[in-house]
Scaffold this active site. Sequence first.
Site, mmCIF file in Angstrom:
data_model
loop_
_atom_site.group_PDB
_atom_site.id
_atom_site.type_symbol
_atom_site.label_atom_id
_atom_site.label_comp_id
_atom_site.label_asym_id
_atom_site.label_seq_id
_atom_site.Cartn_x
_atom_site.Cartn_y
_atom_site.Cartn_z
ATOM 1 N N ALA A 1 55.072 56.285 -41.405
ATOM 2 C CA ALA A 1 54.807 55.813 -42.767
ATOM 3 C C ALA A 1 55.202 54.361 -42.958
ATOM 4 O O ALA A 1 54.508 53.593 -43.648
ATOM 5 C CB ALA A 1 55.557 56.699 -43.769
ATOM 6 N N THR B 1 56.532 59.333 -31.516
ATOM 7 C CA THR B 1 57.708 60.011 -32.050
ATOM 8 C C THR B 1 58.881 59.960 -31.078
ATOM 9 O O THR B 1 60.035 59.948 -31.493
ATOM 10 C CB THR B 1 57.374 61.484 -32.382
ATOM 11 O OG1 THR B 1 56.206 61.520 -33.206
ATOM 12 C CG2 THR B 1 58.505 62.157 -33.124
ATOM 13 N N GLY C 1 48.322 62.395 -36.514
ATOM 14 C CA GLY C 1 48.297 61.450 -35.400
ATOM 15 C C GLY C 1 49.543 60.586 -35.401
ATOM 16 O O GLY C 1 50.498 60.841 -36.143
ATOM 17 N N ARG D 1 62.813 59.943 -37.095
ATOM 18 C CA ARG D 1 64.012 60.672 -37.521
ATOM 19 C C ARG D 1 64.414 61.706 -36.475
ATOM 20 O O ARG D 1 65.596 61.953 -36.259
ATOM 21 C CB ARG D 1 63.760 61.359 -38.867
ATOM 22 C CG ARG D 1 63.531 60.393 -40.009
ATOM 23 C CD ARG D 1 63.507 61.097 -41.340
ATOM 24 N NE ARG D 1 62.426 62.053 -41.458
ATOM 25 C CZ ARG D 1 61.189 61.746 -41.823
ATOM 26 N NH1 ARG D 1 60.875 60.496 -42.078
ATOM 27 N NH2 ARG D 1 60.249 62.670 -41.936
ATOM 28 N N ASN D 2 63.431 62.303 -35.814
ATOM 29 C CA ASN D 2 63.732 63.335 -34.819
ATOM 30 C C ASN D 2 64.403 62.722 -33.589
ATOM 31 O O ASN D 2 65.354 63.277 -33.048
ATOM 32 C CB ASN D 2 62.445 64.071 -34.443
ATOM 33 C CG ASN D 2 61.877 64.821 -35.626
ATOM 34 O OD1 ASN D 2 62.400 65.843 -36.040
ATOM 35 N ND2 ASN D 2 60.811 64.291 -36.201
ATOM 36 N N LYS E 1 55.625 68.143 -31.114
ATOM 37 C CA LYS E 1 56.067 66.807 -30.687
ATOM 38 C C LYS E 1 57.410 66.424 -31.296
ATOM 39 O O LYS E 1 58.204 65.712 -30.668
ATOM 40 C CB LYS E 1 54.995 65.775 -31.007
ATOM 41 C CG LYS E 1 54.600 65.677 -32.494
ATOM 42 C CD LYS E 1 55.324 64.593 -33.220
ATOM 43 C CE LYS E 1 54.937 64.541 -34.684
ATOM 44 N NZ LYS E 1 55.586 63.414 -35.403
ATOM 45 N N THR F 1 51.414 58.152 -36.745
ATOM 46 C CA THR F 1 51.334 57.416 -38.018
ATOM 47 C C THR F 1 52.684 57.353 -38.718
ATOM 48 O O THR F 1 52.918 58.086 -39.681
ATOM 49 C CB THR F 1 50.330 58.108 -38.958
ATOM 50 O OG1 THR F 1 50.662 59.525 -39.009
ATOM 51 C CG2 THR F 1 48.914 57.965 -38.465
ATOM 52 N N VAL G 1 63.954 64.839 -44.221
ATOM 53 C CA VAL G 1 63.937 66.009 -43.352
ATOM 54 C C VAL G 1 63.552 65.615 -41.934
ATOM 55 O O VAL G 1 62.591 64.872 -41.728
ATOM 56 C CB VAL G 1 62.934 67.062 -43.882
ATOM 57 C CG1 VAL G 1 62.837 68.243 -42.930
ATOM 58 C CG2 VAL G 1 63.349 67.537 -45.275
ATOM 59 N N ASP H 1 50.717 61.105 -30.711
ATOM 60 C CA ASP H 1 51.819 61.392 -31.633
ATOM 61 C C ASP H 1 53.124 61.632 -30.868
ATOM 62 O O ASP H 1 54.209 61.267 -31.321
ATOM 63 C CB ASP H 1 51.471 62.617 -32.482
ATOM 64 C CG ASP H 1 52.105 62.559 -33.863
ATOM 65 O OD1 ASP H 1 52.876 61.629 -34.129
ATOM 66 O OD2 ASP H 1 51.831 63.461 -34.675
#
Length: 329
Positions: free
Chosen positions: A137, A245, A133, A252-253, A188, A135, A276, A241
């Site tokens: 970190a 994102t 979902g 990061r993406n 996603k 989330t 990554v 999500d």
Amino acid sequence: MKIAVIGDGGWGTATALLLSGYGHDVTVWGRSADYIAEIQATHLNFRYLPGVAIPPAIHWTADRAEAVKGAEIVVLASPSKFFGEVCASFRGLIPADMLTVSLTKGLCEKTHARMSELAREILGLTRVVVLSGPTHAEEVARGIPTTIVAAAENSADAKQVQAVWNGPRFRVYTSDDPVGVEMGGAVKNVIAIAVGCSDGLGFGDNTRAALITRGLAEVARFARAAGANPRTVSGLSGIGDLIVTCTSRHSRNHMVGERLGKGEKIAAIIGSMQMVAEGVWNAHVVRSLAKSMGVEMPITEVVYRMCYEDMPVAEAIEMLMNRPLKDEI
């Protein structure tokens, strides 16, 4: 409970913090003995979750057998690129009937398997729950209110994970559609690269909204073709999500896409990153699987071409905007 977290990255660490905060006995495994010893000594994971204090109650180890010894739940938190390799290294150490939770979002490059399928195949597991979902970190580790979904074909296993993970700042829902939950998590990150690219070019809210909305259409087509319940895409692991994102400063993406939009080359971007960016890795896998299923995914296609064929950003825009006209739905 005694819980083993396999993977010392940001999400694995945040999960360990959450569960330890509930009073569980948590051990985290990481492959680098030197770095694990540093975390244990400093109570900081400066590579993957900088600025967050780690309580001494959490134990860290690079010994696989020690990590899972006596565990009642095992959590798999390695990046999708290394997920199969890490699972294989624990072969024979985790009982087949262990309640196992997969946090990893992505697909296997060679077989196109979902991460829960890969865990079952490599480790012979019979009880795998997908936890996925919106989330980040960084926010979970700081106790920022978050919601997530625990998905498994066996509802009893999903409800057990719900009971263990749920707390005052972390609300858990259940689902019987692990296929839909995992497919949403895989696609996603690819869409987020496209949105980041748009932002890097200086485009506005109109473009961002268009990419997120049409990206959701790609997620829905992809998940449906894989056998998922279409309703799952409208939930936390789908649109939830996707939104976080595509819009968060923690993504990061999105950052990879933003740097692409500003003219950097993908090799230089990846080479400068400590962690990554799953979307780069999964753009190749998602595109390949989509083609095999006959699913049209134009945003995924241009992200793949920008990441793997050095397609100029201007050409990617032209390719998307000049596609044949069609009905929205």
